[in-house]
Design a protein around this motif. Structure first.
Motif, mmCIF file in Angstrom:
data_model
loop_
_atom_site.group_PDB
_atom_site.id
_atom_site.type_symbol
_atom_site.label_atom_id
_atom_site.label_comp_id
_atom_site.label_asym_id
_atom_site.label_seq_id
_atom_site.Cartn_x
_atom_site.Cartn_y
_atom_site.Cartn_z
ATOM 1 N N UNK A 73 -5.873 5.601 5.703
ATOM 2 C CA UNK A 73 -5.955 4.773 4.495
ATOM 3 C C UNK A 73 -4.834 5.061 3.486
ATOM 4 N N UNK A 74 -3.811 5.808 3.900
ATOM 5 C CA UNK A 74 -2.641 5.983 3.043
ATOM 6 C C UNK A 74 -2.786 7.009 1.935
ATOM 7 N N UNK A 99 -9.487 1.330 -0.259
ATOM 8 C CA UNK A 99 -8.116 1.226 0.243
ATOM 9 C C UNK A 99 -7.912 0.301 1.439
ATOM 10 N N UNK A 130 -7.253 -2.829 3.781
ATOM 11 C CA UNK A 130 -6.428 -4.006 3.498
ATOM 12 C C UNK A 130 -6.885 -5.229 4.276
ATOM 13 N N UNK A 171 0.809 -1.222 0.000
ATOM 14 C CA UNK A 171 0.000 0.000 0.000
ATOM 15 C C UNK A 171 0.841 1.271 0.000
#
Lengths: 192, 192
Positions: free
Chosen positions: B45-46, B187, B189, B4
């Motif tokens: 969420x990056x 997003x 994981x 990610x």
């Protein structure tokens, strides 16, 4: 899978007992936007009741003032969708009364799920909870304000939802975001 | 699926041009809690950058004051997680500048997705967008405040995400809830 009008899901936002930053058990203040955002998400995903738990009478009055402005008062006249959303809010002084009320209404005790930003041992995954819900089992979702639910609340739960993972080591969602995401995971009808 | 940390996703919260209740194109005011909730969800969420688009200089200054309080100022000293979240916020006067900045950084134009509470003809489903993101394609997600993005913004999009469905006819999520849910769908994981 049954039609979603048959689901029996209640959301409970707990303001006491919760913990503060250093783990002490406290009572927190009600946040206006929590009421709006969680009521709107709840209504969207078919939640029956959004319980706001606070032992403080002034805070209970505040919640009732806000909701009645938007349901019976001027707010509801100019924004009917807001009236519809906030009509699912009920106030309660403690969690025991909420569980008793739900048990009386449904004729059985709800399956009680807590949420936690940390991984716990009594986890039940989202798919398993979805199955329970769409099988018609009454499910009650507990969310904590401040730094989360107090240990005494975690102890009465039947299970805990796993923490949400976003691919980063950062894990500080607002309770509004966490409720929205969890309702989507458990109740959305367009995902799969 | 790549790790990610290689994803290139930007979130854009548009305050102008958006539409009001009767469909007129307007500019809306910045909401403090939008900045906090969306930055926290974005960081979780990056998301690389959370762009706040407003053409009004006073509103741009307000956003900069809020973010600097939490990143460089006193707020960041007492709440380092809030500093980390709000550090992804950037302010821009218009969408064209945001797209130009992203294109320059990534060496190619991002795939631009709008969001809408109504179903549109250029829909691309969540799974397809997830695939693009985890294939390393730069993706830009546009969200509207007020009653949603203006038609001129919808026109420049490469595709639109389908409306979120919760099993009720009610569909009035806050933008904070909508962003949180969409980031989780695209997003997360831990879902599958």
């Amino acid at each position: 899978m049954k039609a979603s009008e048959q689901i029996q899901v209640e959301v409970v936002l707990v303001h006491a007992p919760v913990v503060n930053k250093i783990g002490e058990t406290i009572g927190s203040a009600v946040t206006n936007l929590d009421l709006h955002d969680i009521a709107r998400a709840g209504k969207t995903f078919g939640v029956e009741t959004f319980w706001v738990v606070t032992p403080y009478e002034e805070q209970q009055n505040l919640v009732n003032q806000i909701t009645s402005h938007w349901t019976a008062g001027h707010g509801g006249k100019v924004a009917s969708d807001r009236a519809e959303a906030l009509s699912i809010i009920k106030v309660s002084p403690d969690l025991e009364s909420v569980i008793a009320s739900s048990t009386k209404k449904n004729g059985r005790k709800p399956f009680i799920l807590t949420t936690c930003a940390k991984a716990l041992t009594n986890e039940l995954h989202y798919e398993a909870v979805r199955d329970k819900i769409f099988d018609g089992e009454p499910v009650m979702l507990l969310f904590g304000t401040a730094w989360g639910l107090a240990p005494s609340v975690m102890e009465i739960a039947d299970a805990t939802l796993p923490p949400l993972k976003g691919g980063s080591s950062f894990n500080h969602l607002s309770v509004r975001s966490a409720v929205s995401i969890i309702l989507d995971r458990l109740l959305s009808v367009d995902r799969y």
